[in-house]
Enzyme design. Structure first.
Site, PDB file in Angstrom:
ATOM      1  N   TYR A 165      -6.786  -1.032  -9.556  1.00 62.99           N
ATOM      2  CA  TYR A 165      -7.876  -0.598 -10.426  1.00 62.99           C
ATOM      3  C   TYR A 165      -7.291   0.135 -11.641  1.00 62.99           C
ATOM      4  CZ  TYR A 165     -11.848   2.174 -12.012  1.00 62.99           C
ATOM      5  OH  TYR A 165     -12.813   2.765 -12.775  1.00 62.99           O
TER       6      TYR A 165
ATOM      7  N   ARG B 125     -19.496  24.535  -2.426  1.00 58.40           N
ATOM      8  CA  ARG B 125     -18.236  23.821  -2.652  1.00 58.40           C
ATOM      9  C   ARG B 125     -17.522  23.582  -1.319  1.00 58.40           C
ATOM     10  NH1 ARG B 125     -14.100  26.671  -3.753  1.00 58.40           N
ATOM     11  NH2 ARG B 125     -15.003  27.934  -5.421  1.00 58.40           N
TER      12      ARG B 125
ATOM     13  N   LYS C 270     -19.886   2.335  -6.390  1.00 59.50           N
ATOM     14  CA  LYS C 270     -20.032   0.883  -6.276  1.00 59.50           C
ATOM     15  C   LYS C 270     -20.949   0.538  -5.094  1.00 59.50           C
ATOM     16  CE  LYS C 270     -17.055   1.340  -9.587  1.00 59.50           C
ATOM     17  NZ  LYS C 270     -15.619   1.368  -9.391  1.00 59.50           N
TER      18      LYS C 270
ATOM     19  N   ASP D 237      -7.499   1.632  -0.916  1.00 57.84           N
ATOM     20  CA  ASP D 237      -8.745   1.646  -1.679  1.00 57.84           C
ATOM     21  C   ASP D 237      -9.594   0.486  -1.156  1.00 57.84           C
ATOM     22  OD1 ASP D 237     -10.767   1.256  -3.560  1.00 57.84           O
ATOM     23  OD2 ASP D 237      -9.529   1.962  -5.235  1.00 57.84           O
TER      24      ASP D 237
HETATM   25  C1  LIG Z   1     -14.540   2.295  -9.773  1.00 57.96           C
HETATM   26  C2  LIG Z   1     -13.323   2.276  -8.941  1.00 57.96           C
HETATM   27  C3  LIG Z   1     -12.546   3.418  -8.753  1.00 57.96           C
HETATM   28  C4  LIG Z   1     -12.862   4.737  -9.443  1.00 57.96           C
HETATM   29  O1  LIG Z   1     -14.089   5.250  -9.026  1.00 57.96           O
HETATM   30  P1  LIG Z   1     -15.054   6.120  -9.986  1.00 57.96           P
HETATM   31  O2  LIG Z   1     -16.207   6.386  -9.102  1.00 57.96           O
HETATM   32  O3  LIG Z   1     -15.351   5.314 -11.188  1.00 57.96           O
HETATM   33  O4  LIG Z   1     -14.287   7.356 -10.338  1.00 57.96           O
HETATM   34  C5  LIG Z   1     -11.428   3.316  -7.945  1.00 57.96           C
HETATM   35  N1  LIG Z   1     -11.091   2.159  -7.339  1.00 57.96           N
HETATM   36  C6  LIG Z   1     -11.816   1.041  -7.508  1.00 57.96           C
HETATM   37  C7  LIG Z   1     -11.410  -0.215  -6.819  1.00 57.96           C
HETATM   38  C8  LIG Z   1     -12.940   1.067  -8.310  1.00 57.96           C
HETATM   39  O5  LIG Z   1     -13.629  -0.047  -8.493  1.00 57.96           O
END
Ligand SMILES: *Cc1c(COP(=O)(O)O)cnc(C)c1O
Length: 385
Positions: free
Chosen positions: A101, A46, A198, A173
Site C-alpha cells: 500500500y 484514551r 475499507k 496487512d
Molecule cells: C487504506 C489502507 C491503509 C491505510 O489505512 P487508512 O485508514 O487510510 O489510514 C493501509 N493498508 C491498506 C492495504 C489500505 O488499503
C-alpha cells in the site's frame, strides 16, 4: 459460532442498564472514580472507552485472537501501522513485501528511517529469495496479501515460519482479504492489521484502523503503545465500525461474487491486456489463494488496458457507476488509476519495478448489480478505446 453470528453478537450484547439492543455510544472523555486512587474498568477514554472496547472485542473474535490476545482500534489504518513501527528500536530492520500500500511504503521509507530503522522491500511470492533478504537485525516482517494493486498472493504460513526462524515478528496487512476470507493469526502470523476505513466500516463513512494479536506479550506491548502515543479510534467511528462489522461477511461474499463475474468478463475483452484477480486460474497466485482464502477471492481487482496514459484517464472518467476515488471496500463501486492516485507516493523507479503501469486500473466492486457494473464498463470501453 459461525463468523456472521459472532459479528453480530460478540462484544455487542444489549446494554445491561436499559436493555437497548444496540449498545449506546459513550462519548465521555473521563469517568467518575469511586474514590481517589480507586479505579473502575474505565477511567479516561484514551486508555479505554466502552464503545471502542465493544468493537475491539468483536474484532478479536473475528480475527481469532484467542483467550490470550486481543484487538486494538486506531484512528486510521496508518496509525495502526505506526503503532507497530513504534514498537521497534533504532538499529532494527524491517523486511516488507514489495506489493505494498502506498501509505505503508511512505511510512516505511520517509518516517521509520527518521527513528533509525532500516527497511528492505523484497518479492514475498518467492519465499527463498524473501528469506535471503532477512538481516541479523530484522525484527519485523511485514506483508500484504492480496497485495495492492496487483492482487499478489503471499504464502502467509511460509512468511510466518521465516520470520520466526530469525527471531522476528510476522505482521500482515489483511485489509483487502478481510477476516471473512483470510485469518492470518491462524496461519502463524503474530500481528494482523486492517484499515477499518475499507471493508470493516464498509460504507465510506468512517476512518479507522485495527490491530489483532494472538500472543499476550505482543498484545500488551501494542496496547501500552496505543495508550502512550494516543491515536485511538473515536466513539462515533467505533460505533459505525461495529455496525459495519455486522454485515461484513454478507458484503464480502456478495462483492466477491460480483468481482469474479467482472473479472471473467474483462478477460474476454480485446482492449484488455491482462486481468489481475486471484479468482482467475490465469492469476499466478490462484492455487495458493484457493488454499489460503476461505471460499472466495475478494471484491478488488485490477486490469491493464492496451492504452496510453491519456486513454486510461479518459476511460476511468467515462464510467458512470464507478466513482473515481482512492479507497475501496464500500457498498459503492470505485475506480482508480494507481500510478497517479494510491501509488503516486512511490518512487517512480520502484513503481515501474512493481509493475504499476499507467494503463493499470483498479476496481473496488460494491454492492450494485454486477450486470449494471459490466454494462457501465462496456459503455466506457466503447467510447474511449
Ligand atoms: C487504506 C489502507 C491503509 C491505510 O489505512 P487508512 O485508514 O487510510 O489510514 C493501509 N493498508 C491498506 C492495504 C489500505 O488499503
Amino acid at each position: 459460532m459461525h463468523f456472521r453470528t459472532r459479528a453480530i453478537h460478540i462484544g455487542q450484547e444489549p446494554d445491561p442498564a436499559t436493555g437497548a439492543v444496540v449498545p449506546p455510544v459513550h462519548f465521555a472523555s473521563t469517568f467518575a472514580q469511586p474514590g481517589a486512587g480507586e479505579w473502575r474498568e474505565y477511567n479516561y477514554s484514551r486508555s479505554g472507552n466502552p464503545t471502542r472496547h465493544a468493537l475491539e472485542v468483536t474484532a478479536a473474535s473475528l480475527e481469532g485472537c484467542g483467550p490470550e490476545g486481543g484487538a486494538l482500534a486506531f484512528a486510521t489504518g496508518m496509525a495502526a501501522i505506526h503503532c507497530v513501527i513504534a514498537s521497534l528500536r533504532a538499529g532494527d530492520h524491517i523486511l516488507a513485501s514489495s506489493d505494498l500500500y502506498g501509505g505503508a511504503y511512505r511510512l516505511l521509507h520517509k518516517v521509520a528511517d527518521r527513528a533509525g530503522l532500516t527497511v528492505t522491500l523484497a518479492d514475498a511470492t518467492d519465499l527463498a529469495a524473501f528469506e535471503k533478504a532477512i538481516e541479523p537485525n530484522t525484527r519485523l516482517v511485514w506483508v500484504e496479501s492480496p497485495g495492492n494493486p496487483l492482487m499478489t498472493i503471499i504464502d502467509l504460513k511460509g512468511v510466518a515460519e521465516i520470520a520466526h526462524r530469525h527471531g522476528a515478528l510476522a505482521a500482515c496487512d489483511n485489509t483487502i482479504a478481510t477476516p471473512v476470507l483470510s485469518r492470518p493469526l491462524e496461519l502463524g502470523m503474530d500481528i494482523v492489521m486492517h484499515s477499518a476505513t475499507k471493508y470493516y466500516g464498509g460504507h465510506s463513512d468512517l476512518m479507522g484502523g485495527l490491530l489483532a494479536m494472538r500472543e499476550k506479550h505482543v498484545y500488551d506491548d501494542l496496547a501500552f503503545l496505543q495508550n502512550a502515543t494516543g491515536a485511538i479510534m473515536g466513539p462515533m467511528e467505533s460505533f459505525l465500525c461495529s455496525r459495519g462489522a455486522k454485515t461484513l461477511e454478507l458484503r464480502v461474499r456478495e462483492q466477491s461474487r460480483s468481482a469474479q463475474k467482472v473479472a471473467e468478463w474483462l478477460s474476454q475483452r480485446k482492449e484488455v491486456k491482462r486481468v489481475l484477480y486471484p479468482g482467475l486460474p490465469t492469476h499466478p497466485g490462484h492455487e495458493l489463494a484457493k488454499r489460503q482464502m476461505d471460499g472466495a477471492f475478494g471484491g478488488m481487482l485490477s486490469f491493464e488496458l492496451n492504452a496510453t496514459d491519456a486513454q486510461t484517464k479518459a476511460f476511468v472518467k467515462a464510467t458512470q457507476l464507478f466513482s473515481i476515488a482512492v479507497s475501496f471496500g464500500a457498498v459503492e463501486s470505485l475506480i482508480s488509476q494507481p500510478a497517479s492516485m494510491s501509488h503516486a507516493s512511490y518512487d517512480p523507479a520502484d513503481r515501474a519495478k512493481a509493475g504499476i503501469t499507467d494503463g493499470l486500473i483498479r476496481l473496488s466492486i460494491g454492492l450494485e448489480s454486477a450486470d449494471d457494473l459490466i454494462a457501465d464498463l462496456e459503455r466506457a470501453l466503447f467510447s474511449t478505446t
